[in-house]
Each structure stands twice: as C-alpha cells, then as structure tokens.
Design a protein around this motif. Structure first.
Motif, PDB file in Angstrom:
ATOM      1  N   ILE A  81       0.875  -1.171  -0.033  1.00 18.78           N
ATOM      2  CA  ILE A  81      -0.156  -0.047   0.047  1.00 18.78           C
ATOM      3  C   ILE A  81       0.752   1.269   0.077  1.00 18.78           C
ATOM      4  O   ILE A  81       1.892   1.339   0.597  1.00 18.78           O
ATOM      5  N   SER A  82       0.539   2.161  -0.775  1.00 17.54           N
ATOM      6  CA  SER A  82       1.226   3.451  -0.798  1.00 17.54           C
ATOM      7  C   SER A  82       1.009   4.219   0.621  1.00 17.54           C
ATOM      8  O   SER A  82       0.050   3.914   1.345  1.00 17.54           O
ATOM      9  N   ARG A  83       1.965   5.114   0.918  1.00 22.74           N
ATOM     10  CA  ARG A  83       2.275   5.416   2.422  1.00 22.74           C
ATOM     11  C   ARG A  83       0.899   6.448   2.576  1.00 22.74           C
ATOM     12  O   ARG A  83       0.533   6.391   3.882  1.00 22.74           O
ATOM     13  N   ASN A  84       0.214   6.867   1.411  1.00 16.41           N
ATOM     14  CA  ASN A  84      -1.002   7.941   1.889  1.00 16.41           C
ATOM     15  C   ASN A  84      -2.206   7.124   1.696  1.00 16.41           C
ATOM     16  O   ASN A  84      -3.097   7.627   1.738  1.00 16.41           O
ATOM     17  N   GLY A  85      -2.086   5.952   1.422  1.00 17.65           N
ATOM     18  CA  GLY A  85      -3.286   4.931   1.591  1.00 17.65           C
ATOM     19  C   GLY A  85      -4.239   4.999  -0.066  1.00 17.65           C
ATOM     20  O   GLY A  85      -4.981   4.487  -0.016  1.00 17.65           O
ATOM     21  N   ARG A  86      -3.564   5.765  -0.773  1.00 18.04           N
ATOM     22  CA  ARG A  86      -4.278   5.983  -2.135  1.00 18.04           C
ATOM     23  C   ARG A  86      -4.351   4.653  -3.222  1.00 18.04           C
ATOM     24  O   ARG A  86      -5.213   4.475  -3.967  1.00 18.04           O
ATOM     25  N   PHE A  87      -3.074   4.100  -3.033  1.00 22.98           N
ATOM     26  CA  PHE A  87      -2.973   3.065  -4.211  1.00 22.98           C
ATOM     27  C   PHE A  87      -2.350   1.700  -3.446  1.00 22.98           C
ATOM     28  O   PHE A  87      -1.756   1.621  -2.387  1.00 22.98           O
ATOM     29  N   ALA A  88      -2.737   0.778  -3.973  1.00 21.26           N
ATOM     30  CA  ALA A  88      -2.267  -0.616  -3.615  1.00 21.26           C
ATOM     31  C   ALA A  88      -1.397  -1.240  -5.072  1.00 21.26           C
ATOM     32  O   ALA A  88      -1.957  -1.119  -5.961  1.00 21.26           O
ATOM     33  N   GLY A  89      -0.192  -1.896  -4.704  1.00 20.40           N
ATOM     34  CA  GLY A  89       0.438  -2.603  -5.920  1.00 20.40           C
ATOM     35  C   GLY A  89      -0.019  -4.107  -5.336  1.00 20.40           C
ATOM     36  O   GLY A  89      -0.093  -4.617  -4.310  1.00 20.40           O
ATOM     37  N   VAL A  90      -0.256  -4.998  -6.342  1.00 19.49           N
ATOM     38  CA  VAL A  90      -0.413  -6.522  -6.090  1.00 19.49           C
ATOM     39  C   VAL A  90       0.229  -7.105  -7.225  1.00 19.49           C
ATOM     40  O   VAL A  90       0.529  -6.766  -8.257  1.00 19.49           O
ATOM     41  N   SER A 130       4.532   4.000  -4.778  1.00 22.74           N
ATOM     42  CA  SER A 130       5.054   5.236  -4.453  1.00 22.74           C
ATOM     43  C   SER A 130       3.498   6.058  -4.288  1.00 22.74           C
ATOM     44  O   SER A 130       2.348   5.547  -4.661  1.00 22.74           O
ATOM     45  N   ASP A 131       3.570   7.302  -3.589  1.00 25.90           N
ATOM     46  CA  ASP A 131       2.241   7.864  -3.031  1.00 25.90           C
ATOM     47  C   ASP A 131       1.554   8.427  -4.281  1.00 25.90           C
ATOM     48  O   ASP A 131       0.347   8.472  -4.014  1.00 25.90           O
ATOM     49  N   ASN A 132       2.128   8.629  -5.300  1.00 20.01           N
ATOM     50  CA  ASN A 132       1.446   9.025  -6.602  1.00 20.01           C
ATOM     51  C   ASN A 132       0.929   8.125  -7.663  1.00 20.01           C
ATOM     52  O   ASN A 132       0.277   8.178  -8.588  1.00 20.01           O
ATOM     53  N   GLY A 133       1.337   6.915  -6.883  1.00 17.02           N
ATOM     54  CA  GLY A 133       0.913   5.569  -7.913  1.00 17.02           C
ATOM     55  C   GLY A 133       1.701   5.201  -9.277  1.00 17.02           C
ATOM     56  O   GLY A 133       1.410   4.568  -9.760  1.00 17.02           O
ATOM     57  N   GLU A 134       2.934   6.074  -9.410  1.00 17.16           N
ATOM     58  CA  GLU A 134       3.757   6.264 -10.488  1.00 17.16           C
ATOM     59  C   GLU A 134       4.520   4.825 -10.665  1.00 17.16           C
ATOM     60  O   GLU A 134       4.903   4.351 -11.609  1.00 17.16           O
ATOM     61  N   SER A 170       8.944  10.070   0.762  1.00 16.65           N
ATOM     62  CA  SER A 170       7.445  10.758   0.414  1.00 16.65           C
ATOM     63  C   SER A 170       7.267  11.166  -0.740  1.00 16.65           C
ATOM     64  O   SER A 170       6.208  11.318  -1.174  1.00 16.65           O
ATOM     65  N   ASP A 171       8.235  11.889  -1.491  1.00 12.78           N
ATOM     66  CA  ASP A 171       8.123  12.619  -2.765  1.00 12.78           C
ATOM     67  C   ASP A 171       8.220  11.462  -3.929  1.00 12.78           C
ATOM     68  O   ASP A 171       8.207  11.650  -4.959  1.00 12.78           O
ATOM     69  N   GLY A 172       8.585  10.213  -3.637  1.00 11.12           N
ATOM     70  CA  GLY A 172       8.880   9.260  -4.711  1.00 11.12           C
ATOM     71  C   GLY A 172      10.298   9.240  -5.417  1.00 11.12           C
ATOM     72  O   GLY A 172      10.356   8.345  -6.292  1.00 11.12           O
TER      73      GLY A 172
END
Length: 169
Positions: A35-44, A96-100, A140-142
């Motif tokens: 999970i991204s640190r900000n909780g917006r994205f998950a990788g699987v 990463s927090d931006n999902g990139e 935090s900034d990726g």
C-alpha cells in the motif's frame, strides 16, 4: 490447471465490509500486496504459469503480473510483467504515493522497479556487495527508493534511474 482458491479482497476494517473482490484467474495466484504511504494506491502481484506444463518442468520460467489498484475507484490496472526464476525471493512490494512506481523487493535477489505510467519495468538490479535485497520503501516524494537486505545495509536508489545514491550499514 491451477486456479486461485483465494480471491483478492479489499475490506473495511471498521465495518468488516467487503468493498471489492477479485477472483484469481485460472493459472494465477495473488502473491503480494503493498500500500502507498498515503493509502491511495495498492500494488499487487499475480504469479502463474497459465497452466503451461513446461512451466512445471522448469523449462518455461514463471511469470508475475504487477498491478496497480486505485483505492478510490477499486480498479486494477495490470501494468507490467516480470518473467524469470527471480520471483521466489520476493519479500515485499511498495507503491509510491502518486501511484507512478511499484517496487518489487527481492525480485531476482535485488529490486525491480515498475513504472505504472510507462507500463514497463524500468530497472532490475542487485546493489553492489549485496546478496539479496528484500525490503523496499519509497521516500515521501517518490524520488528515492530505499532497500535493505542480507548485507545489513540500506541502499538509496534514484527512482527513475536505479543509480545507488547512498548506503548505510
């Protein structure tokens, strides 16, 4: 043919409600989630052979799909595929927090970095002097990826290039 008996589920811990459920495709199994640190994205990741008998004999290397889940929309985008025998050492994935970016810690005893925007693996490497890196986290900034492993060292990578920019024992 192997199929996943266990679906991938996103659930609310507060209400215990299942928010989204994905069945495992035939020949594939869900393996890792981050999970991204900000909780917006998950990788699987999915690991599988598409029921190829040559896979079972070790003739065809295993395949691993890497996906990104937007947790606001509950949609999976399959963004890259890793092929080879390196998947057995995977320990963790990070987003990463931006999902990139999605980092796969332990892939081929190193780190694989996937660009979700370009939908490809940008780099895959074992840091100098390391035997096996398995744990990864983004700044935090990726812009940096940190990885640690068996040498008792934390390595800092420039995310876009994979260049090692620091190490701490």
């Amino acid at each position: 043919r192997r199929s996943s008996d266990l679906p991938f589920v996103v659930a609310s811990l507060g209400s215990n409600e299942v928010l989204k459920k994905w069945e495992g495709p035939v020949g594939w199994q869900y393996q890792y989630v981050g999970i991204s640190r900000n909780g917006r994205f998950a990788g699987v990741t999915l690991e599988g052979s598409d029921a190829n008998p040559q896979q079972e004999l070790g003739v065809v290397p295993p395949r691993h799909r890497v996906g990104l889940i937007d947790l606001a929309q509950f949609e999976i985008a399959w963004v890259a595929e890793l092929t080879g025998h390196g998947g057995g050492t995977v320990r963790q994935i990070a987003v990463s927090d931006n999902g990139e970016y999605i980092a796969v810690g332990g892939w081929n005893n190193g780190v694989a970095l996937v660009s979700t925007f370009a939908q490809k693996v940008l780099w895959n490497m074992v840091p100098p002097g390391e035997i096996s890196t398995g744990y990864v986290v983004f700044s935090s900034d990726g812009s940096r990826l940190y990885a640690g492993g068996s040498a008792g060292c934390v390595f800092a990578f420039e995310t876009r290039t994979g260049n090692v920019t620091g190490q701490w024992y």
